[in-house]
Motif scaffolding. Structure first.
Motif, PDB file in Angstrom:
ATOM      1  N   ILE A   5     -34.685   3.567  52.159  1.00  8.91           N
ATOM      2  CA  ILE A   5     -33.483   2.825  51.801  1.00  8.91           C
ATOM      3  C   ILE A   5     -33.585   1.415  52.366  1.00  8.91           C
ATOM      4  CG2 ILE A   5     -30.980   2.724  52.072  1.00  8.91           C
ATOM      5  CD1 ILE A   5     -31.028   5.784  52.247  1.00  8.91           C
ATOM      6  N   LYS A   6     -33.286   0.428  51.527  1.00 13.69           N
ATOM      7  CA  LYS A   6     -33.357  -0.969  51.929  1.00 13.69           C
ATOM      8  C   LYS A   6     -32.022  -1.646  51.671  1.00 13.69           C
ATOM      9  CE  LYS A   6     -38.225  -1.276  50.959  1.00 13.69           C
ATOM     10  NZ  LYS A   6     -38.920  -0.654  49.878  1.00 13.69           N
ATOM     11  N   LYS A   7     -31.905  -2.872  52.141  1.00 13.27           N
ATOM     12  CA  LYS A   7     -30.700  -3.660  51.932  1.00 13.27           C
ATOM     13  C   LYS A   7     -30.494  -3.875  50.432  1.00 13.27           C
ATOM     14  CE  LYS A   7     -28.586  -7.962  53.351  1.00 13.27           C
ATOM     15  NZ  LYS A   7     -28.762  -9.207  54.074  1.00 13.27           N
ATOM     16  N   ASP A   8     -29.257  -3.860  49.979  1.00 13.92           N
ATOM     17  CA  ASP A   8     -28.823  -4.035  48.584  1.00 13.92           C
ATOM     18  C   ASP A   8     -29.067  -2.805  47.708  1.00 13.92           C
ATOM     19  OD1 ASP A   8     -27.860  -6.590  49.106  1.00 13.92           O
ATOM     20  OD2 ASP A   8     -29.754  -7.539  48.567  1.00 13.92           O
ATOM     21  N   ASP A   9     -29.559  -1.695  48.260  1.00 10.39           N
ATOM     22  CA  ASP A   9     -29.669  -0.448  47.504  1.00 10.39           C
ATOM     23  C   ASP A   9     -28.302   0.207  47.416  1.00 10.39           C
ATOM     24  OD1 ASP A   9     -32.376  -0.800  47.281  1.00 10.39           O
ATOM     25  OD2 ASP A   9     -32.922   0.773  48.701  1.00 10.39           O
ATOM     26  N   GLU A  10     -28.090   1.005  46.379  1.00 11.95           N
ATOM     27  CA  GLU A  10     -26.839   1.747  46.256  1.00 11.95           C
ATOM     28  C   GLU A  10     -27.075   3.161  46.772  1.00 11.95           C
ATOM     29  OE1 GLU A  10     -23.522   3.040  42.949  1.00 11.95           O
ATOM     30  OE2 GLU A  10     -24.913   1.415  42.502  1.00 11.95           O
ATOM     31  N   VAL A  11     -26.204   3.605  47.689  1.00 13.53           N
ATOM     32  CA  VAL A  11     -26.344   4.921  48.311  1.00 13.53           C
ATOM     33  C   VAL A  11     -25.041   5.697  48.197  1.00 13.53           C
ATOM     34  CG1 VAL A  11     -28.145   4.224  49.947  1.00 13.53           C
ATOM     35  CG2 VAL A  11     -25.757   4.026  50.589  1.00 13.53           C
ATOM     36  N   GLN A  12     -25.162   7.018  48.404  1.00 17.40           N
ATOM     37  CA  GLN A  12     -23.991   7.895  48.410  1.00 17.40           C
ATOM     38  C   GLN A  12     -24.014   8.702  49.696  1.00 17.40           C
ATOM     39  OE1 GLN A  12     -23.871  10.694  45.194  1.00 17.40           O
ATOM     40  NE2 GLN A  12     -21.831  11.397  45.703  1.00 17.40           N
ATOM     41  N   VAL A  13     -22.852   8.833  50.324  1.00 20.54           N
ATOM     42  CA  VAL A  13     -22.733   9.618  51.556  1.00 20.54           C
ATOM     43  C   VAL A  13     -22.702  11.092  51.163  1.00 20.54           C
ATOM     44  CG1 VAL A  13     -21.363  10.038  53.625  1.00 20.54           C
ATOM     45  CG2 VAL A  13     -21.458   7.752  52.658  1.00 20.54           C
ATOM     46  N   ILE A  14     -23.606  11.901  51.758  1.00 20.77           N
ATOM     47  CA  ILE A  14     -23.719  13.308  51.368  1.00 20.77           C
ATOM     48  C   ILE A  14     -23.146  14.263  52.412  1.00 20.77           C
ATOM     49  CG2 ILE A  14     -25.660  12.988  49.820  1.00 20.77           C
ATOM     50  CD1 ILE A  14     -27.505  13.925  52.079  1.00 20.77           C
ATOM     51  N   SER A  15     -22.815  13.759  53.612  1.00 22.11           N
ATOM     52  CA  SER A  15     -22.207  14.622  54.614  1.00 22.11           C
ATOM     53  C   SER A  15     -21.364  13.788  55.567  1.00 22.11           C
ATOM     54  CB  SER A  15     -23.272  15.405  55.392  1.00 22.11           C
ATOM     55  OG  SER A  15     -24.057  14.531  56.137  1.00 22.11           O
ATOM     56  N   GLY A  16     -20.437  14.445  56.218  1.00 18.74           N
ATOM     57  CA  GLY A  16     -19.558  13.750  57.156  1.00 18.74           C
ATOM     58  C   GLY A  16     -18.180  13.514  56.566  1.00 18.74           C
ATOM     59  N   GLY A  17     -17.390  12.735  57.251  1.00 15.57           N
ATOM     60  CA  GLY A  17     -16.009  12.484  56.857  1.00 15.57           C
ATOM     61  C   GLY A  17     -15.846  11.651  55.602  1.00 15.57           C
ATOM     62  N   HIS A  18     -16.863  10.908  55.216  1.00 12.95           N
ATOM     63  CA  HIS A  18     -16.785  10.027  54.054  1.00 12.95           C
ATOM     64  C   HIS A  18     -17.653  10.549  52.911  1.00 12.95           C
ATOM     65  CE1 HIS A  18     -14.617   7.185  56.516  1.00 12.95           C
ATOM     66  NE2 HIS A  18     -15.516   7.414  57.465  1.00 12.95           N
ATOM     67  N   LYS A  19     -17.821  11.854  52.850  1.00 13.16           N
ATOM     68  CA  LYS A  19     -18.678  12.507  51.858  1.00 13.16           C
ATOM     69  C   LYS A  19     -18.225  12.164  50.436  1.00 13.16           C
ATOM     70  CE  LYS A  19     -20.330  17.068  50.554  1.00 13.16           C
ATOM     71  NZ  LYS A  19     -20.316  18.491  50.905  1.00 13.16           N
ATOM     72  N   GLY A  20     -19.200  11.791  49.588  1.00 14.64           N
ATOM     73  CA  GLY A  20     -18.921  11.491  48.195  1.00 14.64           C
ATOM     74  C   GLY A  20     -18.735  10.022  47.870  1.00 14.64           C
ATOM     75  N   LYS A  21     -18.537   9.188  48.876  1.00 15.81           N
ATOM     76  CA  LYS A  21     -18.330   7.757  48.630  1.00 15.81           C
ATOM     77  C   LYS A  21     -19.667   7.062  48.360  1.00 15.81           C
ATOM     78  CE  LYS A  21     -14.129   7.129  51.304  1.00 15.81           C
ATOM     79  NZ  LYS A  21     -13.487   6.356  52.361  1.00 15.81           N
ATOM     80  N   LYS A  22     -19.621   6.074  47.456  1.00 11.66           N
ATOM     81  CA  LYS A  22     -20.808   5.296  47.112  1.00 11.66           C
ATOM     82  C   LYS A  22     -20.586   3.848  47.506  1.00 11.66           C
ATOM     83  CE  LYS A  22     -22.206   7.958  43.070  1.00 11.66           C
ATOM     84  NZ  LYS A  22     -22.486   7.905  41.626  1.00 11.66           N
ATOM     85  N   GLY A  23     -21.686   3.148  47.766  1.00 11.35           N
ATOM     86  CA  GLY A  23     -21.591   1.743  48.099  1.00 11.35           C
ATOM     87  C   GLY A  23     -22.957   1.110  48.250  1.00 11.35           C
ATOM     88  N   LYS A  24     -22.942  -0.203  48.405  1.00  7.22           N
ATOM     89  CA  LYS A  24     -24.163  -0.981  48.546  1.00  7.22           C
ATOM     90  C   LYS A  24     -24.457  -1.184  50.029  1.00  7.22           C
ATOM     91  CE  LYS A  24     -24.939  -5.572  47.502  1.00  7.22           C
ATOM     92  NZ  LYS A  24     -24.827  -6.750  46.657  1.00  7.22           N
ATOM     93  N   VAL A  25     -25.725  -1.084  50.407  1.00  8.53           N
ATOM     94  CA  VAL A  25     -26.126  -1.245  51.799  1.00  8.53           C
ATOM     95  C   VAL A  25     -26.027  -2.718  52.189  1.00  8.53           C
ATOM     96  CG1 VAL A  25     -27.998  -0.972  53.463  1.00  8.53           C
ATOM     97  CG2 VAL A  25     -27.668   0.738  51.692  1.00  8.53           C
ATOM     98  N   LEU A  26     -25.236  -2.999  53.221  1.00  3.35           N
ATOM     99  CA  LEU A  26     -25.050  -4.366  53.701  1.00  3.35           C
ATOM    100  C   LEU A  26     -26.013  -4.710  54.834  1.00  3.35           C
ATOM    101  CD1 LEU A  26     -21.154  -4.403  53.887  1.00  3.35           C
ATOM    102  CD2 LEU A  26     -22.593  -5.303  52.060  1.00  3.35           C
ATOM    103  N   GLU A  27     -26.285  -3.733  55.689  1.00  2.00           N
ATOM    104  CA  GLU A  27     -27.091  -3.984  56.881  1.00  2.00           C
ATOM    105  C   GLU A  27     -27.749  -2.687  57.325  1.00  2.00           C
ATOM    106  OE1 GLU A  27     -26.273  -5.354  61.504  1.00  2.00           O
ATOM    107  OE2 GLU A  27     -24.661  -5.507  60.048  1.00  2.00           O
TER     108      GLU A  27
END
Length: 86
Positions: A5-27
């Motif tokens: 995973i690198k900066k500006d890639d789009e990822v999805q949280v697969i576990s934890g309290g924010h499971k299911g949310k998607k977003g762009k990697v900032l840092e």
């Protein structure tokens, strides 16, 4: 260690309290292997000097995210030099 995973890639949280949310990697913080993702784990901070409240993304562990879409690779610009005919 090379990360997938690198900066500006789009990822999805697969576990934890924010499971299911998607977003762009900032840092990416390499030592503790944590990511800052846009719109995920937003925390409220208060600046005592300016007496203002603002929101900022917190870090999510690298193992809790999955790559959805890779950012387009950056192309290098090369300058083309034309030779003069003699």
């Amino acid at each position: 260690m090379k990360l997938k995973i690198k900066k500006d890639d789009e990822v999805q949280v697969i576990s934890g309290g924010h499971k299911g949310k998607k977003g762009k990697v900032l840092e990416i913080s390499r030592k503790p292997l944590k990511l800052r993702i846009a719109g995920v784990f937003v925390q409220t901070h208060f600046d005592k000097k300016e007496r203002k409240q603002f929101e900022k993304e917190g870090f999510v562990d690298y193992s809790n995210v999955q790559l959805v879409q890779s950012a387009a690779p950056k192309t290098k610009k090369r300058k083309i030099v034309k030779k003069k005919k003699s």
